[in-house]
Write an enzyme that holds these catalytic residues in place. Structure first.
Site, mmCIF file in Angstrom:
data_model
loop_
_atom_site.group_PDB
_atom_site.id
_atom_site.type_symbol
_atom_site.label_atom_id
_atom_site.label_comp_id
_atom_site.label_asym_id
_atom_site.label_seq_id
_atom_site.Cartn_x
_atom_site.Cartn_y
_atom_site.Cartn_z
ATOM 1 N N GLY A 112 0.806 -1.210 0.000
ATOM 2 C CA GLY A 112 0.000 0.000 0.000
ATOM 3 C C GLY A 112 0.840 1.261 0.000
ATOM 4 N N ARG A 127 0.579 17.009 -14.575
ATOM 5 C CA ARG A 127 -0.885 17.076 -14.374
ATOM 6 C C ARG A 127 -1.565 15.716 -14.560
ATOM 7 N NH1 ARG A 127 -0.567 22.050 -17.190
ATOM 8 N NH2 ARG A 127 -0.487 23.703 -15.635
ATOM 9 N N LYS A 149 -7.862 5.768 -4.400
ATOM 10 C CA LYS A 149 -7.422 6.741 -3.397
ATOM 11 C C LYS A 149 -5.906 6.707 -3.341
ATOM 12 C CE LYS A 149 -10.170 5.768 0.324
ATOM 13 N NZ LYS A 149 -10.547 6.048 1.714
ATOM 14 N N LYS A 158 -1.725 10.992 8.808
ATOM 15 C CA LYS A 158 -1.607 10.089 7.656
ATOM 16 C C LYS A 158 -2.550 10.507 6.539
ATOM 17 C CE LYS A 158 -1.789 5.665 7.795
ATOM 18 N NZ LYS A 158 -1.019 4.568 7.310
ATOM 19 N N GLU A 191 -8.936 -7.002 6.352
ATOM 20 C CA GLU A 191 -9.785 -6.302 5.379
ATOM 21 C C GLU A 191 -10.708 -7.288 4.667
ATOM 22 O OE1 GLU A 191 -9.993 -3.084 5.137
ATOM 23 O OE2 GLU A 191 -8.199 -2.520 6.282
ATOM 24 N N VAL A 193 -11.877 -10.128 5.847
ATOM 25 C CA VAL A 193 -12.940 -10.514 6.786
ATOM 26 C C VAL A 193 -13.948 -9.374 6.899
ATOM 27 C CG1 VAL A 193 -13.456 -11.085 9.193
ATOM 28 C CG2 VAL A 193 -11.458 -12.106 8.081
ATOM 29 N N LYS A 251 -15.639 -4.533 -2.904
ATOM 30 C CA LYS A 251 -15.121 -3.169 -2.816
ATOM 31 C C LYS A 251 -15.337 -2.446 -4.154
ATOM 32 C CE LYS A 251 -11.747 -0.012 -1.284
ATOM 33 N NZ LYS A 251 -10.444 0.329 -0.777
ATOM 34 N N GLU A 261 -16.915 8.503 -1.897
ATOM 35 C CA GLU A 261 -17.138 8.228 -0.483
ATOM 36 C C GLU A 261 -18.141 9.184 0.168
ATOM 37 O OE1 GLU A 261 -14.028 7.840 3.047
ATOM 38 O OE2 GLU A 261 -13.549 6.510 1.412
ATOM 39 N N ARG A 265 -20.013 4.076 0.381
ATOM 40 C CA ARG A 265 -18.610 3.686 0.484
ATOM 41 C C ARG A 265 -18.119 3.725 1.931
ATOM 42 N NH1 ARG A 265 -13.492 5.327 -3.444
ATOM 43 N NH2 ARG A 265 -12.003 4.066 -2.297
ATOM 44 N N ASN A 269 -15.723 1.201 5.910
ATOM 45 C CA ASN A 269 -15.023 1.677 7.098
ATOM 46 C C ASN A 269 -15.441 0.940 8.361
ATOM 47 O OD1 ASN A 269 -13.293 3.640 6.029
ATOM 48 N ND2 ASN A 269 -15.076 4.969 5.685
ATOM 49 N N HIS A 272 -13.224 0.773 11.339
ATOM 50 C CA HIS A 272 -12.202 1.810 11.186
ATOM 51 C C HIS A 272 -12.378 2.992 12.123
ATOM 52 C CE1 HIS A 272 -11.063 -0.583 7.798
ATOM 53 N NE2 HIS A 272 -10.095 0.252 7.454
ATOM 54 N N HIS A 276 -9.055 3.178 13.697
ATOM 55 C CA HIS A 276 -8.130 4.263 13.376
ATOM 56 C C HIS A 276 -7.633 4.957 14.625
ATOM 57 C CE1 HIS A 276 -8.938 5.062 8.868
ATOM 58 N NE2 HIS A 276 -7.780 4.473 9.068
ATOM 59 N N HIS A 288 -1.960 -1.696 10.565
ATOM 60 C CA HIS A 288 -3.298 -1.189 10.277
ATOM 61 C C HIS A 288 -4.373 -2.275 10.440
ATOM 62 C CE1 HIS A 288 -6.458 1.007 8.174
ATOM 63 N NE2 HIS A 288 -6.599 -0.042 7.359
ATOM 64 N N MET A 891 4.191 -26.611 61.988
ATOM 65 C CA MET A 891 3.621 -27.679 62.798
ATOM 66 C C MET A 891 4.594 -28.077 63.890
ATOM 67 S SD MET A 891 0.677 -28.840 62.195
ATOM 68 C CE MET A 891 0.588 -30.561 62.735
HETATM 69 N N1 NAD Z 1 -5.437 3.931 -0.635
HETATM 70 C C1 NAD Z 1 -6.185 3.230 0.145
HETATM 71 O O1 NAD Z 1 -7.378 3.097 -0.022
HETATM 72 C C2 NAD Z 1 -5.563 2.549 1.281
HETATM 73 C C3 NAD Z 1 -6.268 1.615 2.007
HETATM 74 C C4 NAD Z 1 -5.637 0.933 3.054
HETATM 75 C C5 NAD Z 1 -4.318 1.203 3.353
HETATM 76 N N2 NAD Z 1 -3.642 2.152 2.640
HETATM 77 C C6 NAD Z 1 -2.242 2.448 2.925
HETATM 78 O O2 NAD Z 1 -1.459 1.281 2.649
HETATM 79 C C7 NAD Z 1 -0.279 1.355 3.415
HETATM 80 C C8 NAD Z 1 -0.010 0.031 4.033
HETATM 81 O O3 NAD Z 1 0.126 -0.933 3.028
HETATM 82 P P1 NAD Z 1 0.806 -2.346 3.259
HETATM 83 O O4 NAD Z 1 0.197 -2.946 4.456
HETATM 84 O O5 NAD Z 1 0.751 -3.053 1.997
HETATM 85 O O6 NAD Z 1 2.281 -1.942 3.719
HETATM 86 P P2 NAD Z 1 3.663 -1.818 2.945
HETATM 87 O O7 NAD Z 1 3.515 -1.296 1.619
HETATM 88 O O8 NAD Z 1 4.538 -1.073 3.875
HETATM 89 O O9 NAD Z 1 4.133 -3.329 2.871
HETATM 90 C C9 NAD Z 1 4.385 -4.082 4.021
HETATM 91 C C10 NAD Z 1 5.780 -4.720 3.997
HETATM 92 O O10 NAD Z 1 5.765 -5.893 3.186
HETATM 93 C C11 NAD Z 1 6.823 -5.844 2.217
HETATM 94 N N3 NAD Z 1 6.320 -6.543 1.048
HETATM 95 C C12 NAD Z 1 5.370 -6.125 0.201
HETATM 96 N N4 NAD Z 1 5.082 -7.105 -0.657
HETATM 97 C C13 NAD Z 1 5.848 -8.166 -0.358
HETATM 98 C C14 NAD Z 1 5.973 -9.464 -0.893
HETATM 99 N N5 NAD Z 1 5.195 -9.896 -1.876
HETATM 100 N N6 NAD Z 1 6.890 -10.281 -0.351
HETATM 101 C C15 NAD Z 1 7.653 -9.876 0.701
HETATM 102 N N7 NAD Z 1 7.543 -8.665 1.247
HETATM 103 C C16 NAD Z 1 6.655 -7.802 0.706
HETATM 104 C C17 NAD Z 1 7.090 -4.389 2.035
HETATM 105 O O11 NAD Z 1 8.404 -4.165 1.588
HETATM 106 C C18 NAD Z 1 6.866 -3.849 3.439
HETATM 107 O O12 NAD Z 1 8.022 -4.024 4.212
HETATM 108 C C19 NAD Z 1 -0.484 2.458 4.415
HETATM 109 O O13 NAD Z 1 0.266 3.561 4.069
HETATM 110 C C20 NAD Z 1 -1.964 2.772 4.326
HETATM 111 O O14 NAD Z 1 -2.252 4.111 4.619
HETATM 112 C C21 NAD Z 1 -4.234 2.802 1.617
#
Ligand code: NAD
Length: 1621
Positions: A112, A127, A149, A158, A191, A193, A251, A261, A265, A269, A272, A276, A288, A891
């Site tokens: 993410g 742009r 997003k 964040k 997520e 679940v 989703k 949202e 949408r 949450n 959350h 959060h 998270h 005792m």
């Molecule tokens: N845009 C959205 O709708 C939305 C929704 C939920 C979360 N997020 C964001 O997502 C982020 C968290 O994402 P995340 O949990 O994926 O964390 P992340 O991107 O930090 O990944 C977690 C860890 O796993 C490692 N990794 C990733 N893929 C791997 C793989 N296939 N094999 C081995 N290691 C791997 C990464 O290097 C990292 O160390 C947060 O910043 C959060 O705010 C965004």
């Protein structure tokens, strides 16, 4: 286009989500063909790059891009910090530097973080450029990549800056998950679940039942891109893909309807709002998804509180999240152990929630679930702060009042045993059955899954999950397809019931077998007797792994039937399992139970009664002659007929609470599911307790209605036997507290008790439930001002008018559901009662508080308890006063006097016997006093004496009390008060020994009752009054009848007599804090080690303990591994009894005075102790503290409160606060480990952190961490270890209490463990332990045994040092040079230099000073670091030790001793004899003059010169110790040898045997020793070499700080001595 099977999901009207496995070539193809561009820029992080970037590079290369197109990649550091303005700028700079233009296509490959960041760069670069999401974490696949997003973080929060920017494609390649760490996978599952929970019940059911397969899919790496096409896809891969695609579809659907949202949408949450807020406090340590998991559960509880969601749904959600290793509450150890968790206060969380984007104005919004798969509204719902606060708070306050819902009609949660049976019966039956009030548990969940897999039945839910509809399969079952195993987790009842069910499976064409399996714990739980019975009946069942446990492989051949024999003394569930399935056997079954006593007959009766309801009558055979029922059952062949609905009886214990509320508030309550026909004992509560208390009780077969008398009119019960319903006694006690009416006629107590007494008996078993419930009720009722009295078998409660009960009580619930629910009954009539741990009701009635509000109509508020911030002086001892007197209790006959005298002697204190003081005061013997005045008067007088003793002798005394002192409550109070500042030591001795001893005893009043009864009555009182326990294993102690030390006791010589003295010495110096028995662990101290004992029973180790503990400073007792003989065979986790552990410690202490490290390692931390048995663990820890065990290792994952309680009473013992992470994921330079250190150092005096080394570098990282922590303020000593062979270096470098193994041990306590000697060798090789030189200075010394002694010891310990002869004529330049050489390690000094070396030394020990001679030189350092030469004398210790161990009686001090000769050694001899307390020392020397010099040197020693051997001064006793210090050649046993000293046999004239020591080394049999052998056979003889050895051991210790390996060294020296002789 490369070949791959793709599942497409559409979003915003485009099929842009492509799911599959091993998609890299497909992705590159698709991108190149459909998104033409001049530049493709792939951005990823270093983790993902190292695993997956090459595949993309190769794929792009294979396409030979046209000259205009290029492929660039950019790799950034992993983690949230990259998702920043700086991170964004960096990528933009890269793009600009590489002249990327508007047609660029960006590929975001990663989690993410990458997706959000790259997406946002793409949204604004030029742009906006096109981009593609290639998520590699599960979270990114199902959540962040879908929906467009994008965002970055700022220091203000964040995701505060970002944009909606839709990717061109989202490629979901589930194969990436194979490399994802398991925790990250679980993080994403939260997520998945969530999405199912709000939208799709079927999806949720699949997640619920198939967690093991889903995990398996990512844990088994696929080979050769299997899964890319459907034909190569495994069922597990298919399942994983469909779960992910299913989640994404939901989703995508929601996003499509509401992209920005605004309403719908919001549903995603769920979890959350609270999640959060939690995340804001716990980030980054807790992920998270983990925060959302807890958030979902809390939000589901909000929904339940609002009356919208059923407990069944909350339970399903809990179990499902747990199945994916997600935390479900803030008290989860992963969260609670964090320092940051302190910030999770209710108000703090509410404040954070204020700034949630979903809020409408000041109102908070939460997605409210209405059932699994649906929400209450199509958007988030406004929820009042008070509702959220109540869910979040740890404690509740019940608002007193009349239940507004009266007459209440409710069903309490279903009985667990009945639920399990009903489910199986309905599944095996014919027709549809609606199960109502089913208690949904792990067992029922697992059973349902298994029955579905066996095609034995089908299930669906009705009434929002309140009713389970079972479509019975009439006993027709089949083998699950494709060799699929039936997974039962750790559900014990399910495993037992299903084992027989599996034999019912009919033969299949394929020849496959049914396999049932479980988790690791389940694979250790026994199933043997059941399998044996089924096998004997002809079933073909194999153990797939270990004998006697799951997994089982069962041939589908049906159950044969006719006679089945089963050993039923282990578990009644085996019996029920066969009974339930028996109707489907091929022949009618006769079940014979063998093996004697059948266990839990009521449960067998319950099964039979329920079978009857489902249409099958079991006949229990009776003896024809006597009519007595036999353990033989006849079950006909038939099919169960399902009733259309089956109401599962409520749990009868739970039912007592609402009924009691009706009773206490004067209202009416009907429990709809429980009545007179109930099989549960607690169902009698209404009739047998409430009715006699004045309630109106109407009970039908299936219903119970209670109407209470008007408020305040309950009657006391008088006497009530609650044996048949023990669990209900807590409910009865709280009612008794306000029962002021006199008991019904016939129930009153006629022994003069108060009229409002309720005496509850028959409940002794309640002392060993979740807590000691009798004590709990007494202590908590006291908070209301209610008086009680503890009885052996129960308690008495004295009722008081309600208005006199104290308001505002804060009830500690001991984490016991029944305590919490019982006191909530009382709190309906007493104001402001707080129940401190509301969640403890979850064990049986999770929604109790909600039901109290919604079904009974009593209000409940959330309360935030004040947090206890600091721990009571983590490193300070409990009592500051090391001189506070000691009181000894126990005792009669336990050895109080003996141990008391011995302890007074080692401490140099006065001993007082309270009986003697009593007799002195009253001028009469105890016995006469009792005869004359009776027992009560004696007890009163005795208590008075105690009071006086305590007041008069607060310091410096050891006071031994009579055994009966604890009979008097007043005396007990005095003792308890005293224990707050001085030790009260309970001397414990084996009762058989006591009985034997007392048989001869006539001096004290007889008991007049069996001694065992007395013992049992007093035992709990001793335990309650004492602060320490000393186990007296002295062997037989007898009064000396004609002993010459008339007032003292004589101990029969036993081989361990010295060890008793040592033990008393060690124990009393430790508990008083005068000289705690601890290893040096401060910075700058030498390295310390402990040996890990890995025996189930340490008995076999005892003989070798000295060898095993060579070099170490302490011994670790792995309590979790202890198993007494009878429990040897028990596999898996196990809790040894306190008694067994106590015994083991006592046995160990007889063999060694090394401090003990008491370790109870849980399974999750690498041991065998069950991780949830917290109460039991702390019972053991407290027992250890009471025994003065020196080190207690406490895992910080236990609850803070319990640790604090332990810390508060640890005395001078040391807490090692430990944390183990075996995963290999803990980074020594990461935040997490530092956080663990901080928590551990808060509780512990020593911190222990154990990780796992993945490579050599990890050891260096650990080393740096240790240095950093050491230099931090308040840094505590750290035991820092890396597990595994790769971690060995950490064991070498760790300075404090390194755990070591020994080659003789049965197994190493941990992988990579080294022995002490190995570590010393390694330290030398890496330059941490340079070789030193040691010498003996003297002349002549060619035959000295000292080199053999010390070099042997160096070699055994793995030390690189060398000990050499250094023969010189005088103390001159050579010796001086040796002393100042940097490698000088130490020296022995012998004749003739013991006085001459003194001028070369900087300081002397007090002993060397007193003796006036030095035999040991030790190089030390001054505080400024400059060298210092220190002189000591160990000769006297050698002499003393030898005499002590050879003396026939340790408790006795010899009256007189004789020393022959007046040279340097005689000085040491005099000093030794003084230390021994010898009153008269006779000194004989040929020249009187030299003798006089000695007398003058020791003016206070009572040395008397004698002129003739064998003639003693006037009135002097003959000696019982004789020491000769003259050369043997100068003595003779015949009077006429010239130039020799004549030794007459009259020197052995004493009537008591003694010890004779000849300091001469040669010959082996000196004239003196020969004479003793002839004329004084009972004397013990000590040879010079023995003294040499003893003093050498001490010398070795002074030089190295290590104990000398005595046995091996002695052996070597004796051999060398024999050779030289
Ligand atoms: N845009 C959205 O709708 C939305 C929704 C939920 C979360 N997020 C964001 O997502 C982020 C968290 O994402 P995340 O949990 O994926 O964390 P992340 O991107 O930090 O990944 C977690 C860890 O796993 C490692 N990794 C990733 N893929 C791997 C793989 N296939 N094999 C081995 N290691 C791997 C990464 O290097 C990292 O160390 C947060 O910043 C959060 O705010 C965004």
């Amino acid at each position: 286009m490369s070949i791959a099977d793709i599942q497409k999901v559409s979003i915003l009207g485009k099929e842009s989500i492509h799911c599959g496995l091993h998609l890299v070539p497909y992705i590159v193809d698709t991108v190149l063909q459909t998104l033409p561009s001049s530049t493709y820029v792939l951005v990823t992080d270093t983790n993902v790059a190292s695993l997956h970037l090459a595949a993309f590079q190769t794929a792009f290369e294979e396409h030979k891009l046209s000259a205009q197109a290029r492929f660039l990649s950019y790799v950034i550091p992993p983690g949230e910090t990259s998702k920043s303005r700086e991170g964004k700028a960096e990528i933009e700079d890269f793009l600009l530097l590489n002249t990327c233009t508007r047609d660029t296509v960006m590929l975001a490959l990663g989690g993410g973080v990458i997706g959000d960041l790259v997406g946002f760069v793409a949204a604004t670069f030029m742009r906006g450029v096109r981009f593609v999401q290639i998520p590699t974490t599960l979270l990114a696949m199902v959540d962040s990549s879908v929906g467009g997003k994008t965002a970055i973080d700022t220091p203000h929060g964040k995701n505060l800056i970002g944009a909606f920017w839709q990717p061109e494609y989202i490629f979901i390649d589930a194969a990436f998950l194979e490399t994802l760490p398991a925790r990250e996978f679980s993080n994403g599952m939260a997520e998945v679940v969530k999405t199912a929970a709000i939208w799709n019940e079927d999806e949720f059911s699949a997640l619920e039942s198939r967690s093991a397969e889903i995990f398996a899919a990512i844990q088994t790496p696929s080979k050769d891109f299997s899964g890319r096409t459907k034909s190569t896809r495994s069922p597990a891969q298919q399942l994983l893909l469909s779960v992910i695609a299913g989640s994404i579809s939901v989703k995508a659907h929601i996003v499509t309807i509401d992209e920005r949202e605004t309403g719908l949408r919001n549903l995603v949450n769920f979890g959350h709002t609270i999640g959060h807020a939690i995340e804001a406090v716990l980030t980054p340590t807790i992920l998270h998804g983990e925060c959302v998991s807890v958030g979902m559960l809390l939000e589901a509880e909000v929904a339940r509180q609002l009356g919208v969601l059923s407990q069944v749904a909350v339970g399903r959600l809990t179990r499902c999240l747990k199945a994916y290793n997600l935390p479900v509450s803030l008290s989860d150890a992963r969260i609670a152990s964090l320092p940051a968790a302190k910030g999770l206060g209710v108000q703090k969380l509410l404040d954070i929630m204020k700034i949630d984007k979903k809020n409408s104005g000041p109102h908070k919004k939460i997605v409210i679930l209405s059932r699994i798969g649906a929400t209450y509204e199509q958007k988030a719902t406004v929820v009042a702060d008070s509702v959220i606060a109540k869910t979040l708070s740890e404690a509740v306050k019940v608002i007193p009042g009349t239940p507004t819902k009266s007459p209440v009609r409710m069903a309490t949660p279903g009985s667990k045993s009945i639920s399990n049976r009903a489910l199986l019966l309905a599944a095996l039956g014919k027709g549809t059955c609606r199960l109502k009030n089913l208690l949904h548990s792990d067992d029922t969940q697992v059973m349902m899954n298994a029955l579905v897999e066996l095609k034995g039945a089908s299930f669906s839910w009705e009434d929002n999950g309140e009713t389970l509809v079972v479509q019975g399969g009439e006993g027709s079952l089949s083998v699950p397809p494709n060799g699929k195993e039936v997974y039962l987790g750790n559900a014990g009842t399910a495993a037992r019931f299903l084992t027989t069910v599996c034999t019912l499976v009919q033969s299949s064409a394929t020849g496959e077998r049914t396999v049932i399996t479980g988790n690791a714990r389940m694979k250790q739980r026994p199933i043997g007797p059941l399998v044996d019975a089924l096998r004997a009946n002809g079933s073909d069942i194999n153990y797939v792994e270990s004998q006697g446990c799951l997994p089982l492989s069962v041939a589908p051949a049906g159950l044969k039937g006719s006679t089945i024999q089963l050993a039923a003394s282990v578990s009644s569930q085996y019996v029920s399992s066969i009974l339930l399935c028996a109707p489907y056997a091929q022949d009618p079954v006769t079940l014979e139970l063998t093996g004697g006593q059948v266990i839990s007959q009521p449960y067998i009766d319950m099964t039979i009664a329920m079978m009857k309801t489902f249409g099958i009558n079991v006949e229990r055979q009776a003896d024809k002659a006597t009519g007595k029922l036999l353990d033989v059952y006849h079950i006909p062949r038939a099919v169960y007929t399902n009733p259309s609905s089956y109401n599962i009886e409520s749990d009868a214990s739970s039912a007592t609470y609402p009924l009691a509320i009706a009773a206490i508030t004067g209202t009416t309550c009907t429990i709809a599911n429980i009545g007179s026909a109930s099989l549960q004992g607690d169902a009698r509560f209404a009739k047998e307790v409430l009715e006699p208390m004045g309630c109106e009780v109407v009970q039908t077969e299936t219903e119970t209605t209670v109407t209470g008398p008007p408020l305040g009119k309950l009657k006391a019960l008088g006497y009530v036997d609650m044996e048949p319903m023990t669990d209900a006694f807590l409910t009865a006690s709280v009612l008794a507290a306000v029962a002021t009416g006199t008991p019904l006629q016939g129930r009153e107590l006629t022994d003069g008790s108060r009229p409002t007494t309720t005496r509850i008996l028959g409940i002794a078993n309640q002392r060993v439930k979740e807590c000691n419930r009798i004590r709990a009720m007494i202590d908590q009722l006291a908070k209301f001002g209610v008086e009680t009295k503890e009885l052996d078998d129960g308690l008495e409660v004295y009722g008081k008018p309600i208005q006199e009960l104290k308001a505002g009580a804060s009830i500690h619930c001991y984490d016991d559901h029944r305590v919490a629910m019982a006191f909530s009954v009382l709190s309906t009539v007493v104001k402001d009662t707080v129940l401190e741990e509301k969640r403890c009701v979850e064990k049986t009635w999770p929604n109790w508080w909600d039901d109290l509000v919604n079904k009974i109509g009593i209000d409940v508020e959330g309360v935030e308890l004040p947090v206890s911030h600091s721990v009571a002086s983590a490193s300070g001892p409990a009592t500051e006063d090391t001189a506070a007197s000691i009181i000894i209790i126990g005792m009669r006959g336990s050895g109080k006097t003996y141990i008391g005298q011995l302890s007074a002697s080692v401490l140099g204190w006065q001993f007082l016997d309270a009986d003697a003081v009593f007799e002195e005061k009253h001028q009469t013997g105890v016995r006469e006093f009792v005869n004359k005045h009776g027992w009560p008067a004696f007890r009163a007088a005795e208590t008075e004496v105690l009071q006086e003793l305590i007041t008069k002798h607060p310091k410096g005394y050891v006071i031994s009390l009579g055994g009966g002192i604890v009979e008097t409550p007043g005396a007990r109070d005095l003792l308890k008060a005293f224990a707050k500042h001085g030790p009260v030591v309970h001397v414990v001795r084996d009762m058989d020994e006591v009985v034997e001893y007392l048989g001869e005893e006539t001096l004290r009043p007889a008991y007049g009752e069996p001694i065992m009864d007395v013992f049992q009555r007093r035992e709990p009182w001793f335990a309650e009054c004492c602060s320490y326990v000393f186990v007296n294993r002295t062997g037989s102690v007898r009064s000396a009848v004609n002993g010459h030390a008339d007032t003292q006791l004589v101990v029969e010589a036993s081989p361990s007599q010295n060890s008793i003295r040592d033990e008393v010495d060690r124990f009393f110096h430790h508990i008083t804090g005068q000289r705690p028995n601890l290893a040096p662990t401060k910075t700058g101290d030498r390295r310390t080690y402990f040996l890990s004992l890995t025996y189930p029973d340490i008995a076999p180790a005892l003989a070798h303990i000295e060898e095993l503990t060579t070099g170490v400073d302490a011994i670790e007792l792995r309590v979790d591994m202890l198993r007494s003989q009878k429990d040897f065979e028990r596999p898996g986790s196990w809790i040894p009894s306190v008694a067994y552990v106590t015994d083991q410690i006592a046995a160990l202490r007889q063999k060694t005075s090394l401090p003990i490290v008491f370790t109870t390692r849980t399974i999750s931390q690498g041991g065998q102790f069950p991780p949830h048995a917290e109460a039991e663990a702390f019972e053991l820890f407290h027992a250890a503290a009471r025994m003065g065990v020196e080190y207690i290792d406490v895992e910080i994952s236990w609850s803070e409160k319990r640790i604090q309680e332990l810390v508060a009473r640890k005395g001078h013992s040391v807490i090692i606060a430990s944390w183990h992470d075996w995963s290999g994921n803990m980074l020594w330079d990461g935040k997490e480990v530092e956080a663990k250190y901080q928590i551990a150092s808060k509780f512990g005096d020593i911190v222990k952190i154990v990780g796992k080394a993945n490579g050599f570098e990890d050891n260096l990282a650990l080393h740096r961490f240790a240095k950093r922590m050491q230099s931090s303020t308040n840094g505590k000593p750290l035991i820092g270890i890396n597990m595994g062979v790769e971690g060995q270096l950490s064991r070498i470098l760790n300075p404090t209490l390194s755990p070591v193994s020994h080659p003789l041990l049965p197994s190493k306590a941990a992988p990579g463990q080294l022995s002490f000697a190995e570590i010393q060798t390694a330290l030398h090789l890496i330059g941490q332990s340079p070789a030193q030189r040691f010498y003996i200075f003297g002349n002549p010394i060619a035959h000295s045994m000292s080199p053999t002694l010390h070099n042997t010891a160096f070699q055994i310990l793995g030390l690189p040092h060398k000990y050499e002869l250094f023969e010189t004529q005088s103390v001159g330049e050579e010796i001086k040079a040796a002393l100042v050489s940097p490698d000088f390690g130490g020296a022995s000094v012998t004749i003739p230099f013991k006085l001459d070396v003194i001028p070369l030394l900087d300081s002397l020990s007090p002993e060397a000073e007193a003796i006036g001679a030095v035999n040991t030189i030790v190089p030390r350092k001054k505080s400024n670091g400059s060298p210092l030469l220190y002189g000591d004398n160990t000769d006297w210790i050698g002499i003393l030790e030898c005499i002590r161990s050879a003396l026939p009686n340790t408790a006795q001090t010899p009256d007189a001793a004789l020393i022959i000769g007046a040279g340097g050694t005689s000085r040491a001899a005099i000093y030794a004899l003084r230390q021994l307390g010898v009153k008269a020392i006779y000194l004989y020397n040929r020249t009187r003059q030299s003798a006089e010099v000695l007398v003058n040197a020791f003016p206070d020693a009572g040395v008397v010169i004698i002129d003739e051997l064998g003639t003693w001064p006037e009135g002097g006793r003959p000696p019982t110790v004789i020491i000769s210090t003259v050369p043997a050649s100068a003595t003779s046993t015949s009077p006429n040898v010239e130039n020799t000293l004549y030794l007459p046999s009259s020197i052995f004239a004493s009537q008591y045997p003694g010890v004779v020591v000849d300091m001469a080394y040669k010959p082996a049999e000196t004239p003196l020793l020969g004479l003793a052998a002839d004329v004084a056979q009972k004397w013990n003889r000590v040879r010079g070499v023995e003294v040499l050895l003893e003093q050498g051991f001490k010398q070795f210790y002074l030089w190295t700080g290590r104990r000398c390996p005595k046995r091996a060294v002695s052996e070597r020296v004796w051999n060398a001595y024999a050779r030289a002789a």
